[in-house]
Design a protein around this motif. Sequence first.
Motif, PDB file in Angstrom:
ATOM      1  N   ASN A 169       0.655 -35.578   1.113  1.00 21.26           N
ATOM      2  CA  ASN A 169      -0.523 -34.866   1.624  1.00 21.26           C
ATOM      3  C   ASN A 169      -1.775 -35.715   1.807  1.00 21.26           C
ATOM      4  OD1 ASN A 169      -1.457 -35.259  -0.938  1.00 21.26           O
ATOM      5  ND2 ASN A 169      -1.464 -33.109  -1.530  1.00 21.26           N
ATOM      6  N   GLY A 170      -1.727 -37.009   1.542  1.00 21.33           N
ATOM      7  CA  GLY A 170      -2.874 -37.879   1.776  1.00 21.33           C
ATOM      8  C   GLY A 170      -3.874 -37.947   0.644  1.00 21.33           C
ATOM      9  N   SER A 171      -3.605 -37.301  -0.487  1.00 19.47           N
ATOM     10  CA  SER A 171      -4.477 -37.402  -1.655  1.00 19.47           C
ATOM     11  C   SER A 171      -3.636 -37.811  -2.852  1.00 19.47           C
ATOM     12  CB  SER A 171      -5.157 -36.062  -1.939  1.00 19.47           C
ATOM     13  OG  SER A 171      -5.992 -35.710  -0.869  1.00 19.47           O
ATOM     14  N   VAL A 172      -4.141 -38.763  -3.616  1.00 18.02           N
ATOM     15  CA  VAL A 172      -3.370 -39.267  -4.750  1.00 18.02           C
ATOM     16  C   VAL A 172      -4.304 -39.556  -5.915  1.00 18.02           C
ATOM     17  CG1 VAL A 172      -3.431 -41.630  -3.852  1.00 18.02           C
ATOM     18  CG2 VAL A 172      -1.694 -40.998  -5.499  1.00 18.02           C
ATOM     19  N   MET A 173      -3.876 -39.168  -7.126  1.00 20.27           N
ATOM     20  CA  MET A 173      -4.658 -39.462  -8.319  1.00 20.27           C
ATOM     21  C   MET A 173      -4.103 -40.709  -8.976  1.00 20.27           C
ATOM     22  SD  MET A 173      -5.690 -37.233 -11.662  1.00 20.27           S
ATOM     23  CE  MET A 173      -4.268 -37.565 -12.678  1.00 20.27           C
ATOM     24  N   PHE A 174      -4.997 -41.606  -9.378  1.00 17.61           N
ATOM     25  CA  PHE A 174      -4.641 -42.816 -10.097  1.00 17.61           C
ATOM     26  C   PHE A 174      -5.226 -42.728 -11.499  1.00 17.61           C
ATOM     27  CE2 PHE A 174      -4.882 -44.058  -5.642  1.00 17.61           C
ATOM     28  CZ  PHE A 174      -3.697 -44.753  -5.471  1.00 17.61           C
ATOM     29  N   THR A 211     -16.316 -46.097 -15.300  1.00 22.94           N
ATOM     30  CA  THR A 211     -16.971 -46.782 -16.415  1.00 22.94           C
ATOM     31  C   THR A 211     -16.686 -46.177 -17.782  1.00 22.94           C
ATOM     32  OG1 THR A 211     -18.974 -45.484 -16.053  1.00 22.94           O
ATOM     33  CG2 THR A 211     -18.838 -47.646 -14.961  1.00 22.94           C
ATOM     34  N   LYS A 212     -15.899 -45.113 -17.849  1.00 21.47           N
ATOM     35  CA  LYS A 212     -15.539 -44.566 -19.152  1.00 21.47           C
ATOM     36  C   LYS A 212     -14.169 -43.906 -19.080  1.00 21.47           C
ATOM     37  CE  LYS A 212     -17.969 -40.230 -18.468  1.00 21.47           C
ATOM     38  NZ  LYS A 212     -18.878 -39.240 -19.007  1.00 21.47           N
ATOM     39  N   ALA A 213     -13.502 -43.876 -20.220  1.00 24.13           N
ATOM     40  CA  ALA A 213     -12.186 -43.243 -20.293  1.00 24.13           C
ATOM     41  C   ALA A 213     -12.350 -41.726 -20.148  1.00 24.13           C
ATOM     42  CB  ALA A 213     -11.514 -43.587 -21.617  1.00 24.13           C
ATOM     43  N   PRO A 214     -11.385 -41.045 -19.556  1.00 24.36           N
ATOM     44  CA  PRO A 214     -10.147 -41.592 -19.007  1.00 24.36           C
ATOM     45  C   PRO A 214     -10.419 -42.329 -17.696  1.00 24.36           C
ATOM     46  CG  PRO A 214     -10.261 -39.235 -18.581  1.00 24.36           C
ATOM     47  CD  PRO A 214     -11.456 -39.589 -19.427  1.00 24.36           C
ATOM     48  N   TYR A 215      -9.706 -43.433 -17.490  1.00 25.06           N
ATOM     49  CA  TYR A 215      -9.895 -44.275 -16.309  1.00 25.06           C
ATOM     50  C   TYR A 215      -9.030 -43.725 -15.182  1.00 25.06           C
ATOM     51  CZ  TYR A 215     -11.965 -47.160 -19.882  1.00 25.06           C
ATOM     52  OH  TYR A 215     -12.747 -47.602 -20.917  1.00 25.06           O
ATOM     53  N   ARG A 216      -9.605 -42.766 -14.451  1.00 26.68           N
ATOM     54  CA  ARG A 216      -8.857 -42.110 -13.367  1.00 26.68           C
ATOM     55  C   ARG A 216      -9.784 -41.731 -12.228  1.00 26.68           C
ATOM     56  NH1 ARG A 216      -8.611 -36.521 -16.418  1.00 26.68           N
ATOM     57  NH2 ARG A 216      -7.128 -37.570 -17.766  1.00 26.68           N
ATOM     58  N   PHE A 217      -9.179 -41.586 -11.062  1.00 25.59           N
ATOM     59  CA  PHE A 217      -9.898 -41.061  -9.902  1.00 25.59           C
ATOM     60  C   PHE A 217      -8.870 -40.554  -8.896  1.00 25.59           C
ATOM     61  CE2 PHE A 217      -8.657 -44.666  -7.470  1.00 25.59           C
ATOM     62  CZ  PHE A 217      -8.918 -44.360  -6.154  1.00 25.59           C
ATOM     63  N   THR A 218      -9.331 -39.699  -7.989  1.00 26.77           N
ATOM     64  CA  THR A 218      -8.469 -39.184  -6.920  1.00 26.77           C
ATOM     65  C   THR A 218      -8.959 -39.736  -5.594  1.00 26.77           C
ATOM     66  OG1 THR A 218      -8.007 -37.163  -8.156  1.00 26.77           O
ATOM     67  CG2 THR A 218      -7.586 -37.108  -5.781  1.00 26.77           C
ATOM     68  N   TRP A 219      -8.032 -40.314  -4.839  1.00 27.30           N
ATOM     69  CA  TRP A 219      -8.322 -40.811  -3.498  1.00 27.30           C
ATOM     70  C   TRP A 219      -8.001 -39.665  -2.543  1.00 27.30           C
ATOM     71  CZ3 TRP A 219      -5.445 -45.530  -0.950  1.00 27.30           C
ATOM     72  CH2 TRP A 219      -6.092 -45.880   0.230  1.00 27.30           C
ATOM     73  N   TRP A 220      -9.033 -38.967  -2.102  1.00 25.39           N
ATOM     74  CA  TRP A 220      -8.871 -37.828  -1.201  1.00 25.39           C
ATOM     75  C   TRP A 220      -8.759 -38.301   0.241  1.00 25.39           C
ATOM     76  CZ3 TRP A 220      -7.886 -33.421  -3.541  1.00 25.39           C
ATOM     77  CH2 TRP A 220      -8.358 -33.227  -4.831  1.00 25.39           C
ATOM     78  N   TYR A 221      -7.918 -37.649   1.022  1.00 25.40           N
ATOM     79  CA  TYR A 221      -7.782 -37.896   2.461  1.00 25.40           C
ATOM     80  C   TYR A 221      -7.482 -39.354   2.780  1.00 25.40           C
ATOM     81  CZ  TYR A 221     -10.161 -33.451   2.063  1.00 25.40           C
ATOM     82  OH  TYR A 221     -10.512 -32.192   1.690  1.00 25.40           O
ATOM     83  N   ALA A 222      -6.627 -39.950   1.992  1.00 23.00           N
ATOM     84  CA  ALA A 222      -6.233 -41.337   2.240  1.00 23.00           C
ATOM     85  C   ALA A 222      -5.488 -41.415   3.574  1.00 23.00           C
ATOM     86  CB  ALA A 222      -5.347 -41.847   1.113  1.00 23.00           C
ATOM     87  N   ASN A 281      -2.747 -42.416   6.324  1.00 21.00           N
ATOM     88  CA  ASN A 281      -1.327 -42.750   6.220  1.00 21.00           C
ATOM     89  C   ASN A 281      -1.160 -44.262   6.242  1.00 21.00           C
ATOM     90  OD1 ASN A 281      -0.604 -40.082   6.129  1.00 21.00           O
ATOM     91  ND2 ASN A 281       0.152 -39.996   8.230  1.00 21.00           N
ATOM     92  N   GLY A 282      -0.228 -44.736   5.437  1.00 21.30           N
ATOM     93  CA  GLY A 282       0.046 -46.166   5.393  1.00 21.30           C
ATOM     94  C   GLY A 282       0.604 -46.558   4.041  1.00 21.30           C
ATOM     95  N   VAL A 283       0.783 -47.842   3.874  1.00 23.46           N
ATOM     96  CA  VAL A 283       1.291 -48.398   2.626  1.00 23.46           C
ATOM     97  C   VAL A 283       0.169 -49.221   2.004  1.00 23.46           C
ATOM     98  CG1 VAL A 283       3.025 -49.888   1.572  1.00 23.46           C
ATOM     99  CG2 VAL A 283       3.627 -48.496   3.567  1.00 23.46           C
ATOM    100  N   TYR A 284      -0.103 -48.976   0.739  1.00 24.58           N
ATOM    101  CA  TYR A 284      -1.175 -49.661   0.022  1.00 24.58           C
ATOM    102  C   TYR A 284      -0.629 -50.225  -1.283  1.00 24.58           C
ATOM    103  CZ  TYR A 284      -3.898 -46.869   3.248  1.00 24.58           C
ATOM    104  OH  TYR A 284      -4.399 -46.303   4.380  1.00 24.58           O
ATOM    105  N   TYR A 296       2.820 -45.113  -0.850  1.00 23.62           N
ATOM    106  CA  TYR A 296       3.131 -44.725   0.526  1.00 23.62           C
ATOM    107  C   TYR A 296       2.432 -43.401   0.787  1.00 23.62           C
ATOM    108  CZ  TYR A 296       6.838 -48.159  -0.020  1.00 23.62           C
ATOM    109  OH  TYR A 296       7.537 -49.312  -0.263  1.00 23.62           O
ATOM    110  N   ILE A 297       1.428 -43.414   1.658  1.00 31.51           N
ATOM    111  CA  ILE A 297       0.733 -42.191   2.042  1.00 31.51           C
ATOM    112  C   ILE A 297       1.389 -41.706   3.322  1.00 31.51           C
ATOM    113  CG2 ILE A 297      -1.476 -41.137   2.647  1.00 31.51           C
ATOM    114  CD1 ILE A 297      -1.454 -42.276  -0.183  1.00 31.51           C
ATOM    115  N   GLY A 298       1.874 -40.474   3.323  1.00 33.11           N
ATOM    116  CA  GLY A 298       2.647 -39.941   4.427  1.00 33.11           C
ATOM    117  C   GLY A 298       4.115 -40.100   4.083  1.00 33.11           C
ATOM    118  N   GLN A 299       4.898 -40.548   5.007  1.00 26.76           N
ATOM    119  CA  GLN A 299       6.329 -40.726   4.787  1.00 26.76           C
ATOM    120  C   GLN A 299       6.626 -42.173   4.399  1.00 26.76           C
ATOM    121  OE1 GLN A 299       8.535 -38.213   4.740  1.00 26.76           O
ATOM    122  NE2 GLN A 299       6.712 -36.965   5.028  1.00 26.76           N
ATOM    123  N   PRO A 300       7.503 -42.381   3.415  1.00 26.46           N
ATOM    124  CA  PRO A 300       7.869 -43.760   3.061  1.00 26.46           C
ATOM    125  C   PRO A 300       8.681 -44.387   4.187  1.00 26.46           C
ATOM    126  CG  PRO A 300       9.270 -42.204   1.925  1.00 26.46           C
ATOM    127  CD  PRO A 300       8.230 -41.392   2.642  1.00 26.46           C
TER     128      PRO A 300
END
Length: 122
Positions: A33-38, A70-81, A83-86, A108-112
Amino acid sequence: MLPAHAQEPTNGNLRPVVSWVTPMSTPTATVANGSVMFEVNANDPDGSISQVLFWYPDAQGRSRILAVVTKAPYRFTWWYAPNGVYTVRALAIDNKNLGMNSTPMDVYIGQPPSITSFSAAQ
């Protein structure tokens, strides 16, 4: 490839330790779906973590920073990434400006990429 401010160990300062929590603990993830949490775990054996940068190298080899946490938990969501391979990494930087990269995470954003099967020649 480290951003310029991550240095080699000096004066007995130990590198931080960083490891993936999500998208998963394997080196690849597929997101439809183009959004991924890291998220990563990061700690410093002889100090503290000042920040974690989530980044990837672009096609020209430049570092593209996705987020700075800058503080734990060290996470973020990349919204509307797009399509592509990163190949995403997390760079943990300690209180003495020493950094350590995580292992690369291929996302892999979109289809692998498709895998074509071959049969043995008769």
